[in-house]
Design an enzyme around this catalytic site. Structure first.
Site, PDB file in Angstrom:
ATOM      1  N   LYS A  12       0.861  -1.202   0.000  1.00  0.00           N
ATOM      2  CA  LYS A  12       0.000   0.000   0.000  1.00  0.00           C
ATOM      3  C   LYS A  12       0.886   1.238   0.000  1.00  0.00           C
ATOM      4  CE  LYS A  12      -4.269  -0.352   0.792  1.00  0.00           C
ATOM      5  NZ  LYS A  12      -5.093  -1.097  -0.188  1.00  0.00           N
ATOM      6  N   THR A  57      -2.525  -5.833   0.372  1.00  0.00           N
ATOM      7  CA  THR A  57      -2.020  -4.475   0.587  1.00  0.00           C
ATOM      8  C   THR A  57      -2.833  -3.803   1.693  1.00  0.00           C
ATOM      9  OG1 THR A  57      -3.445  -3.407  -1.067  1.00  0.00           O
ATOM     10  CG2 THR A  57      -1.322  -4.249  -1.842  1.00  0.00           C
ATOM     11  N   ASP A  58      -4.086  -4.213   1.818  1.00  0.00           N
ATOM     12  CA  ASP A  58      -4.927  -3.671   2.891  1.00  0.00           C
ATOM     13  C   ASP A  58      -4.337  -3.989   4.264  1.00  0.00           C
ATOM     14  OD1 ASP A  58      -7.514  -2.307   3.440  1.00  0.00           O
ATOM     15  OD2 ASP A  58      -7.843  -4.144   4.597  1.00  0.00           O
ATOM     16  N   HIS A 259      17.362  30.382 -11.653  1.00  0.00           N
ATOM     17  CA  HIS A 259      18.020  31.550 -12.248  1.00  0.00           C
ATOM     18  C   HIS A 259      17.319  32.862 -11.878  1.00  0.00           C
ATOM     19  CE1 HIS A 259      20.332  28.781 -14.652  1.00  0.00           C
ATOM     20  NE2 HIS A 259      19.234  28.253 -15.172  1.00  0.00           N
TER      21      HIS A 259
HETATM   22  O1  URC Z   1      26.467  27.367 -11.611  1.00  0.00           O
HETATM   23  C1  URC Z   1      26.217  27.202 -12.818  1.00  0.00           C
HETATM   24  N1  URC Z   1      26.600  26.057 -13.432  1.00  0.00           N
HETATM   25  C2  URC Z   1      26.347  25.802 -14.750  1.00  0.00           C
HETATM   26  O2  URC Z   1      26.734  24.741 -15.292  1.00  0.00           O
HETATM   27  C3  URC Z   1      25.667  26.814 -15.471  1.00  0.00           C
HETATM   28  N2  URC Z   1      25.264  26.905 -16.766  1.00  0.00           N
HETATM   29  C4  URC Z   1      24.621  28.092 -16.895  1.00  0.00           C
HETATM   30  O3  URC Z   1      24.103  28.504 -17.977  1.00  0.00           O
HETATM   31  N3  URC Z   1      24.617  28.766 -15.730  1.00  0.00           N
HETATM   32  C5  URC Z   1      25.281  27.989 -14.816  1.00  0.00           C
HETATM   33  N4  URC Z   1      25.551  28.166 -13.498  1.00  0.00           N
END
Ligand code: URC
Length: 310
Positions: A12, A57-58, A259
């Protein structure tokens, strides 16, 4: 055409078990999501439909709840070890159990009302707010002889607003990324680490302390590393754990590079340089995905590479 049965397991999944322990008026809460996967002498059910060796499974679900009541939940790891041992040692056809656990943490709500009926308590003793930083995870595997205990966490989001650079990379005709000497470094970490405890008669780690300390080392290494890449930061974080925690031999990490791009504000004549306190665009996708295993020298690499994506 001839076929044979390959690896199989069943049980489960996602038993949401919440255990309240009462210590007078003060309550404690353990909130787990427990998944059971059993393997063993199960050819007959697949090939011929005989359920003679099948523990429903119960029943595996009921066992999770009964164990929580009868024995309590000291830690996710201890609870998983107890369950795994039971399914393999007490249910004859089973020879392997894998217990996977997510743990949701709660913290007490501070008491702000002096006239409350809970006078004297700084914290309300039975009121909790969910802690949102990360989800704790554990996986216990037992084959009748040895345990493998993996602990970990997912979605631990961290950010350094400076002390991160990225430059000196390969440049080809498709490269548009500019070198950056002062950027934001942010990630949402998922990681599993493997304990070297394998056997009942050796002294068990203190699972709760081990988890807290490991998380602390990860965070401190992230904060203290002057980063030339997320790869380098991740290696520092993993090494810090291996060097500080003797009970851990291997750590697998997966870190999406969240990013943060400096927004171009030249259209309105504004310089948006990092050193003046910049404005960034937090992109959610695509993201760089950086993954690595860091091992104690001489240890085997055993954590599956895709484990962190579960
Ligand atoms: O710390 C990073 N590693 C990467 O491999 C990478 N590649 C990227 O475009 N930015 C970054 N930043």
């Amino acid at each position: 055409m001839a076929t044979i049965l390959g690896q199989n397991q069943y049980g489960k999944a996602e038993n949401r078990v919440v255990k309240i322990t009462r210590d007078g008026d003060t309550h404690h809460i353990k909130d787990l999501n427990v998944s059971v996967a059993l393997s063993g002498d199960l050819e007959e059910v697949h090939l011929n439909g005989s359920n003679a060796n099948v523990l429903p499974t119960d029943t595996t679900k009921n066992t999770v709840f009964a164990f929580a009541k009868e024995y309590g939940i000291e830690s996710a790891e201890q609870f998983g070890i107890h369950l795994a041992r039971h399914f393999v040692d007490d249910i004859a056809p089973m020879n392997r159990a894998r217990i996977r656990i997510e743990e949701y943490s709660w913290e007490r709500i501070a008491n702000s009302d002096a006239n409350s009926k809970f006078i004297g308590a700084d914290e309300v003793r039975h009121s909790f707010v969910r802690k949102g930083q990360e989800t704790r995870v554990a996986q216990i595997t037992y084959d009748g002889e040895k345990f493998e205990v993996l602990s970990g966490l997912k979605d631990l989001t961290v950010l350094n607003s400076t002390n991160s650079e990225f430059w000196g990379f390969i440049k080809d005709k498709y490269t548009t990324l500019q070198e950056d000497y002062d950027r934001i470094l942010a990630t949402s970490l998922s990681t599993w680490w493997r304990h070297n405890w394998t056997c009942d008669d050796e002294r068990m780690p203190n699972w709760e302390k081990s988890y807290e300390q490991t998380k602390k080392h990860l965070l401190q290494a992230f904060a203290e590393t002057y980063s030339l890449s997320l790869q380098q930061t991740m290696y520092q974080m993993g090494s810090r754990v291996i060097n500080s925690r003797s009970e851990i031999d291997e750590i697998r990490m997966s870190a999406p590079n969240k990013h943060h791009f400096r927004q171009d504000l030249s259209f309105c004549g504004l310089d948006n340089d990092a050193k003046d306190g910049a404005v960034y665009y937090a992109a959610d996708r695509p993201y760089g995905l950086i993954e690595a295993t860091i091992l104690r020298d001489g240890a085997d690499q055993r954590i599956p590479v895709d484990m962190t994506n579960l």
